[in-house]
Design an enzyme around this catalytic site. Structure first.
Site, PDB file in Angstrom:
ATOM      1  N   ARG A 199       0.828  -1.062  -0.123  1.00 60.05           N
ATOM      2  CA  ARG A 199      -0.177  -0.012   0.167  1.00 60.05           C
ATOM      3  C   ARG A 199       1.279   1.256   0.014  1.00 60.05           C
ATOM      4  O   ARG A 199       2.149   1.238   0.543  1.00 60.05           O
ATOM      5  CB  ARG A 199      -0.719  -0.020   1.280  1.00 60.05           C
ATOM      6  CG  ARG A 199      -1.985  -1.157   1.646  1.00 60.05           C
ATOM      7  CD  ARG A 199      -2.515  -0.908   2.620  1.00 60.05           C
ATOM      8  NE  ARG A 199      -3.397  -2.606   3.247  1.00 60.05           N
ATOM      9  CZ  ARG A 199      -3.475  -3.151   3.633  1.00 60.05           C
ATOM     10  NH1 ARG A 199      -2.438  -3.547   4.057  1.00 60.05           N
ATOM     11  NH2 ARG A 199      -4.518  -3.815   3.320  1.00 60.05           N
ATOM     12  N   LYS A 224      -1.984  -1.774   7.358  1.00 58.37           N
ATOM     13  CA  LYS A 224      -3.403  -1.145   7.397  1.00 58.37           C
ATOM     14  C   LYS A 224      -4.728  -2.003   7.839  1.00 58.37           C
ATOM     15  O   LYS A 224      -5.983  -1.451   9.686  1.00 58.37           O
ATOM     16  CB  LYS A 224      -4.502  -0.608   6.425  1.00 58.37           C
ATOM     17  CG  LYS A 224      -5.310  -0.186   5.784  1.00 58.37           C
ATOM     18  CD  LYS A 224      -5.813  -0.273   4.527  1.00 58.37           C
ATOM     19  CE  LYS A 224      -7.306   0.439   4.658  1.00 58.37           C
ATOM     20  NZ  LYS A 224      -7.645   0.027   3.118  1.00 58.37           N
ATOM     21  N   HIS A 282      -2.970   3.918  -6.809  1.00 57.55           N
ATOM     22  CA  HIS A 282      -3.694   2.237  -5.862  1.00 57.55           C
ATOM     23  C   HIS A 282      -3.540   1.082  -7.394  1.00 57.55           C
ATOM     24  O   HIS A 282      -3.148   0.377  -6.805  1.00 57.55           O
ATOM     25  CB  HIS A 282      -4.799   2.451  -5.171  1.00 57.55           C
ATOM     26  CG  HIS A 282      -5.015   1.938  -4.598  1.00 57.55           C
ATOM     27  ND1 HIS A 282      -4.531   1.066  -3.254  1.00 57.55           N
ATOM     28  CD2 HIS A 282      -6.045   0.463  -4.602  1.00 57.55           C
ATOM     29  CE1 HIS A 282      -5.214   0.778  -2.693  1.00 57.55           C
ATOM     30  NE2 HIS A 282      -6.008  -0.383  -3.373  1.00 57.55           N
ATOM     31  N   ARG A 285      -0.960  -1.373  -7.046  1.00 54.16           N
ATOM     32  CA  ARG A 285      -1.377  -2.834  -5.907  1.00 54.16           C
ATOM     33  C   ARG A 285      -1.976  -4.090  -6.615  1.00 54.16           C
ATOM     34  O   ARG A 285      -1.919  -5.216  -6.523  1.00 54.16           O
ATOM     35  CB  ARG A 285      -1.888  -2.100  -4.859  1.00 54.16           C
ATOM     36  CG  ARG A 285      -2.291  -3.117  -3.572  1.00 54.16           C
ATOM     37  CD  ARG A 285      -2.773  -2.472  -2.189  1.00 54.16           C
ATOM     38  NE  ARG A 285      -3.042  -2.858  -1.686  1.00 54.16           N
ATOM     39  CZ  ARG A 285      -2.900  -4.152  -0.736  1.00 54.16           C
ATOM     40  NH1 ARG A 285      -1.936  -4.200  -1.064  1.00 54.16           N
ATOM     41  NH2 ARG A 285      -3.589  -5.098   0.128  1.00 54.16           N
ATOM     42  N   HIS A 308      -3.960  -8.602   2.774  1.00 58.55           N
ATOM     43  CA  HIS A 308      -5.712  -9.063   2.679  1.00 58.55           C
ATOM     44  C   HIS A 308      -5.662 -10.284   3.399  1.00 58.55           C
ATOM     45  O   HIS A 308      -5.398 -11.382   3.869  1.00 58.55           O
ATOM     46  CB  HIS A 308      -6.475  -9.671   1.186  1.00 58.55           C
ATOM     47  CG  HIS A 308      -5.891  -8.460   0.312  1.00 58.55           C
ATOM     48  ND1 HIS A 308      -5.026  -8.196  -0.899  1.00 58.55           N
ATOM     49  CD2 HIS A 308      -6.636  -7.153   0.116  1.00 58.55           C
ATOM     50  CE1 HIS A 308      -4.917  -7.030  -0.839  1.00 58.55           C
ATOM     51  NE2 HIS A 308      -5.806  -6.216  -0.731  1.00 58.55           N
ATOM     52  N   TYR A 317      -8.292  -7.211  -5.933  1.00 63.29           N
ATOM     53  CA  TYR A 317      -7.637  -6.742  -6.824  1.00 63.29           C
ATOM     54  C   TYR A 317      -6.871  -7.516  -7.600  1.00 63.29           C
ATOM     55  O   TYR A 317      -5.669  -8.103  -8.040  1.00 63.29           O
ATOM     56  CB  TYR A 317      -6.645  -6.349  -5.307  1.00 63.29           C
ATOM     57  CG  TYR A 317      -6.868  -5.594  -4.455  1.00 63.29           C
ATOM     58  CD1 TYR A 317      -6.274  -4.197  -4.622  1.00 63.29           C
ATOM     59  CD2 TYR A 317      -7.068  -5.275  -3.185  1.00 63.29           C
ATOM     60  CE1 TYR A 317      -6.716  -3.285  -4.052  1.00 63.29           C
ATOM     61  CE2 TYR A 317      -8.646  -4.102  -2.861  1.00 63.29           C
ATOM     62  CZ  TYR A 317      -7.185  -3.901  -3.265  1.00 63.29           C
ATOM     63  OH  TYR A 317      -8.199  -2.384  -1.995  1.00 63.29           O
TER      64      TYR A 317
END
Length: 330
Positions: A199, A224, A282, A285, A308, A317
């Protein structure tokens, strides 16, 4: 049952329950009287007695937001962003409503109004803050509310899935365009983003002490989702970091000393020089995680690298190249 009657031009609501002193209050409209009576009866059912509703009549949502901002927000990892959002909420007319009068319809109207000026994701975050403020007020501050009206309102649907991948020679054009900028480490930063799927905040917060050159691993202490993880480095990413370290300021502990806002500005200037359109930082990613799958890693292996925790989120993603999949099928 409550008694609603018109008395001397106003509507009076009276609630009688066994074991409690009768309560009555006058209002300008029958609707307000009925609402007050329902709320009071619900509170009696919940608490076993009629709570003092004067505190609800004298407390505004804005006062709860201010206390929450002062006492609760600073304890969170995302305190800066949450405090900024609460500042916006405190300026809204909804903040001036007393808790005795705050209704489900008020929250729904607030939601619809916000959706006309902000993205659904922003409205969802604001509703989440309002809900948690009221929940804390009920559970921790003893506010005698029978229910959290925010939970009764439907949340906006967020559709922000993207499938943007680097195509053709876009990656090389981006890397070549880095030479025309004023940020000496930008090429290394982009390579790291593509190779690891990290990230933006993780990349910008990276320090040299987080990189194990012997193990070829990055150790992230806090991410995160609230936990740390280790990110293995590909030879390409490791070589880029090693080369940048030879030129970096030895007294600077951060690998990429740059603020998020500065990164965004530099990114859009880079897109212009590289003549690449509709690509967000982003999206790198997305690209990195998808490439991990294309290299043959399974879901568990990829999630341990990307951070994740839910397969549902990981699938958002993951946009694999059909050409690469054809090759793997034989």
């Amino acid at each position: 049952m409550a008694t609603i009657r018109k008395l001397r031009g106003r509507w009076q609501a009276q609630v009688r329950r066994r074991g409690m002193k009768p309560r009555c209050k006058s209002f300008d409209s029958k609707l307000e009287a009925e609402k007050w009576a329902r709320e009071l009866e619900a509170q009696v059912d919940r608490f076993g007695a009629a709570p003092d509703t004067k505190v609800l009549e004298n407390t505004t949502l804005g006062e709860l937001l201010e206390r929450y901002q002062r006492e609760v927000s600073p304890t969170k990892r995302g305190s800066v962003q949450e405090i900024q959002r609460i500042d916006v909420l405190r300026r809204h007319e909804l903040a001036y409503r007393t808790m005795i009068g705050l209704s489900q319809q008020d929250i729904a109207s607030f939601r619809d109004e916000r959706l006309r000026s902000v993205a659904p994701s922003t409205a969802v975050r604001e509703l989440a803050i309002l809900s948690h403020v009221i929940e804390v007020a009920i559970r921790d501050w003893g506010l005698p509310l029978s229910r959290n009206v925010v939970k009764l309102v439907r949340r906006p649907v967020i559709r922000n899935e993207r499938s943007r991948r680097l195509t053709g020679d876009e990656e090389q054009r981006l890397l070549d365009a880095c030479a025309g900028g004023k940020i000496p480490f930008f090429k290394t930063l982009i390579i790291l983003a593509i190779e690891t799927g990290m990230r933006r905040g993780e990349i910008l917060g990276l320090q040299w002490c987080d990189i194990s050159h012997n193990r070829r691993v990055i150790s992230l202490k806090m991410t995160k989702n609230g936990s740390g993880r280790e990110v293995p480095l590909s030879p390409r990413a490791f070589d880029a970091l090693t080369e940048w370290k030879t030129r970096a300021d030895p007294d600077q502990p951060r690998v990429f000393p740059m603020a998020p806002g500065s990164l965004e500005q530099a990114w859009y200037r880079l897109l212009t020089r590289a003549e690449v359109t509709e690509l967000r930082f982003h999206d790198l990613r997305h690209e990195g995680v998808s490439r991990l799958f294309e290299r043959g890693l399974n879901v568990i292996e990829v999630s341990s690298i990307s951070g994740h925790k839910e397969l549902r989120m990981l699938k958002r993603y993951t946009h694999l190249s059909a050409d690469d999949l054809v090759g793997r099928l034989g």
